[in-house]
Scaffold this motif. Structure first.
Motif, PDB file in Angstrom:
ATOM      1  N   PHE A  21       6.214  96.728 -69.897  1.00  0.00           N
ATOM      2  CA  PHE A  21       5.927  97.480 -71.156  1.00  0.00           C
ATOM      3  C   PHE A  21       6.593  96.454 -72.398  1.00  0.00           C
ATOM      4  O   PHE A  21       7.476  96.483 -72.612  1.00  0.00           O
ATOM      5  CB  PHE A  21       6.727  98.865 -71.169  1.00  0.00           C
ATOM      6  N   VAL A  23       7.374  95.191 -76.114  1.00  0.00           N
ATOM      7  CA  VAL A  23       7.556  95.792 -77.474  1.00  0.00           C
ATOM      8  C   VAL A  23       7.974  94.673 -78.073  1.00  0.00           C
ATOM      9  O   VAL A  23       8.670  94.002 -78.161  1.00  0.00           O
ATOM     10  CB  VAL A  23       8.700  96.931 -77.256  1.00  0.00           C
ATOM     11  N   ASN A  39      11.764  93.305 -76.587  1.00  0.00           N
ATOM     12  CA  ASN A  39      12.575  93.927 -75.607  1.00  0.00           C
ATOM     13  C   ASN A  39      12.847  92.767 -74.585  1.00  0.00           C
ATOM     14  O   ASN A  39      11.941  91.662 -74.091  1.00  0.00           O
ATOM     15  CB  ASN A  39      12.025  95.095 -74.912  1.00  0.00           C
ATOM     16  N   GLU A  41      14.347  92.720 -70.987  1.00  0.00           N
ATOM     17  CA  GLU A  41      14.982  93.558 -69.736  1.00  0.00           C
ATOM     18  C   GLU A  41      15.854  92.475 -68.780  1.00  0.00           C
ATOM     19  O   GLU A  41      15.822  91.332 -69.026  1.00  0.00           O
ATOM     20  CB  GLU A  41      13.708  94.118 -68.972  1.00  0.00           C
ATOM     21  N   CYS A  50      16.256  96.536 -76.298  1.00  0.00           N
ATOM     22  CA  CYS A  50      15.186  97.033 -76.932  1.00  0.00           C
ATOM     23  C   CYS A  50      14.814  96.057 -78.324  1.00  0.00           C
ATOM     24  O   CYS A  50      15.702  95.113 -78.665  1.00  0.00           O
ATOM     25  CB  CYS A  50      15.121  98.523 -77.675  1.00  0.00           C
ATOM     26  N   ALA A  51      13.351  96.200 -78.509  1.00  0.00           N
ATOM     27  CA  ALA A  51      12.852  95.136 -79.544  1.00  0.00           C
ATOM     28  C   ALA A  51      13.663  95.446 -80.811  1.00  0.00           C
ATOM     29  O   ALA A  51      14.083  94.523 -81.551  1.00  0.00           O
ATOM     30  CB  ALA A  51      11.451  95.407 -79.656  1.00  0.00           C
ATOM     31  N   GLU A  52      13.934  96.665 -81.092  1.00  0.00           N
ATOM     32  CA  GLU A  52      14.613  96.885 -82.519  1.00  0.00           C
ATOM     33  C   GLU A  52      16.033  96.511 -82.391  1.00  0.00           C
ATOM     34  O   GLU A  52      16.254  95.880 -83.612  1.00  0.00           O
ATOM     35  CB  GLU A  52      14.726  98.586 -82.478  1.00  0.00           C
ATOM     36  N   VAL A  72       7.264  98.788 -85.656  1.00  0.00           N
ATOM     37  CA  VAL A  72       7.464  98.543 -84.050  1.00  0.00           C
ATOM     38  C   VAL A  72       6.021  98.731 -83.525  1.00  0.00           C
ATOM     39  O   VAL A  72       5.289  99.975 -83.782  1.00  0.00           O
ATOM     40  CB  VAL A  72       8.536  99.566 -83.483  1.00  0.00           C
ATOM     41  N   VAL A  80       4.815 104.420 -80.325  1.00  0.00           N
ATOM     42  CA  VAL A  80       5.908 104.733 -79.415  1.00  0.00           C
ATOM     43  C   VAL A  80       7.214 104.526 -80.299  1.00  0.00           C
ATOM     44  O   VAL A  80       7.251 103.742 -81.187  1.00  0.00           O
ATOM     45  CB  VAL A  80       6.240 103.611 -78.657  1.00  0.00           C
ATOM     46  N   PRO A  82      11.079 104.844 -81.630  1.00  0.00           N
ATOM     47  CA  PRO A  82      12.333 104.430 -81.146  1.00  0.00           C
ATOM     48  C   PRO A  82      12.963 104.981 -80.164  1.00  0.00           C
ATOM     49  O   PRO A  82      13.194 106.381 -80.696  1.00  0.00           O
ATOM     50  CB  PRO A  82      12.978 103.777 -82.272  1.00  0.00           C
ATOM     51  N   CYS A  83      13.834 104.589 -79.191  1.00  0.00           N
ATOM     52  CA  CYS A  83      14.568 105.348 -78.642  1.00  0.00           C
ATOM     53  C   CYS A  83      15.757 105.858 -79.340  1.00  0.00           C
ATOM     54  O   CYS A  83      16.119 105.515 -80.358  1.00  0.00           O
ATOM     55  CB  CYS A  83      15.197 104.358 -77.160  1.00  0.00           C
TER      56      CYS A  83
HETATM   57  N1  THU Z   1      11.472  99.849 -75.711  1.00  0.00           N
HETATM   58  C1  THU Z   1      11.747  98.969 -76.914  1.00  0.00           C
HETATM   59  O1  THU Z   1      12.104  97.927 -76.882  1.00  0.00           O
HETATM   60  N2  THU Z   1      11.625  99.768 -77.779  1.00  0.00           N
HETATM   61  C2  THU Z   1      11.154 101.014 -78.022  1.00  0.00           C
HETATM   62  O2  THU Z   1      11.195 101.626 -79.178  1.00  0.00           O
HETATM   63  C3  THU Z   1      11.191 101.933 -76.809  1.00  0.00           C
HETATM   64  C4  THU Z   1      11.186 101.317 -75.606  1.00  0.00           C
HETATM   65  C5  THU Z   1      11.459  99.000 -74.340  1.00  0.00           C
HETATM   66  C6  THU Z   1      12.789  99.249 -73.446  1.00  0.00           C
HETATM   67  C7  THU Z   1      12.344  98.968 -72.030  1.00  0.00           C
HETATM   68  O3  THU Z   1      12.252  97.319 -72.134  1.00  0.00           O
HETATM   69  C8  THU Z   1      10.779  99.244 -72.194  1.00  0.00           C
HETATM   70  O4  THU Z   1      10.404  99.403 -73.514  1.00  0.00           O
HETATM   71  C9  THU Z   1      10.351 100.386 -71.451  1.00  0.00           C
HETATM   72  O5  THU Z   1      11.165 101.475 -71.761  1.00  0.00           O
END
Ligand code: THU
Length: 130
Positions: A21, A23, A39, A41, A50-52, A72, A80, A82-83
């Motif tokens: 996934f 981002v 992002n 991982e 995360c990307a943010e 984003v 999607v 942000p977490c």
């Molecule tokens: N992720 C982001 O980078 N930003 C978001 O706003 C949502 C989730 C990434 C974290 C992880 O690498 C992947 O998406 C799946 O959760």
């Protein structure tokens, strides 16, 4: 380059072999500068970022500390958000009325603000006993 195009471009650099996934995030500061992040991982899953978080880190590393706008983007059926952790990170550097746009690769967009993403946010005032 627009924030959207910057986010789309950096998304392609995401390192997401575990979720698949990708981002991308792009932010603009009041000075007009744009910073991007994707992002990243890790095989030890909790170590991923995360990307943010990447875009914010790039901004701070460049000597800036204020958000004016955020974008984003991900390849998702719906935009999607942000977490939770990234909402707190955005709050650290952005006022409540800062616009956050979430987009999909198809071009669907949803707009919100940092304030709406994190109502009741913890801030430095909560540590002061008067
Ligand atoms: N992720 C982001 O980078 N930003 C978001 O706003 C949502 C989730 C990434 C974290 C992880 O690498 C992947 O998406 C799946 O959760």
């Amino acid at each position: 380059m627009s924030l959207k195009d910057a986010a789309l471009a950096v998304r392609k650099n995401a390192h997401a072999p575990y979720s698949n996934f990708l981002v991308g995030a792009a932010l603009r500061t009041p000075a007009g500068n744009v910073y991007v992040g994707c992002n990243v991982e890790n095989v030890a899953y909790p170590e991923g970022t995360c990307a943010e978080a990447g875009a914010i880190a790039a901004m701070v590393a460049a000597g800036e500390r204020e958000l004016a706008e955020v974008y984003v983007v991900a390849d998702s059926p719906a935009p999607v958000p942000p977490c939770g952790g990234c909402r707190q990170k955005l709050k650290e550097f952005g006022a409540g009325d800062v616009k956050v746009t979430m987009g999909t690769l198809e071009g669907v967009e949803q707009e919100t603000t940092i304030g709406d993403l994190l109502p009741g946010a913890f801030d430095a005032g909560h540590m002061v006993r008067s």
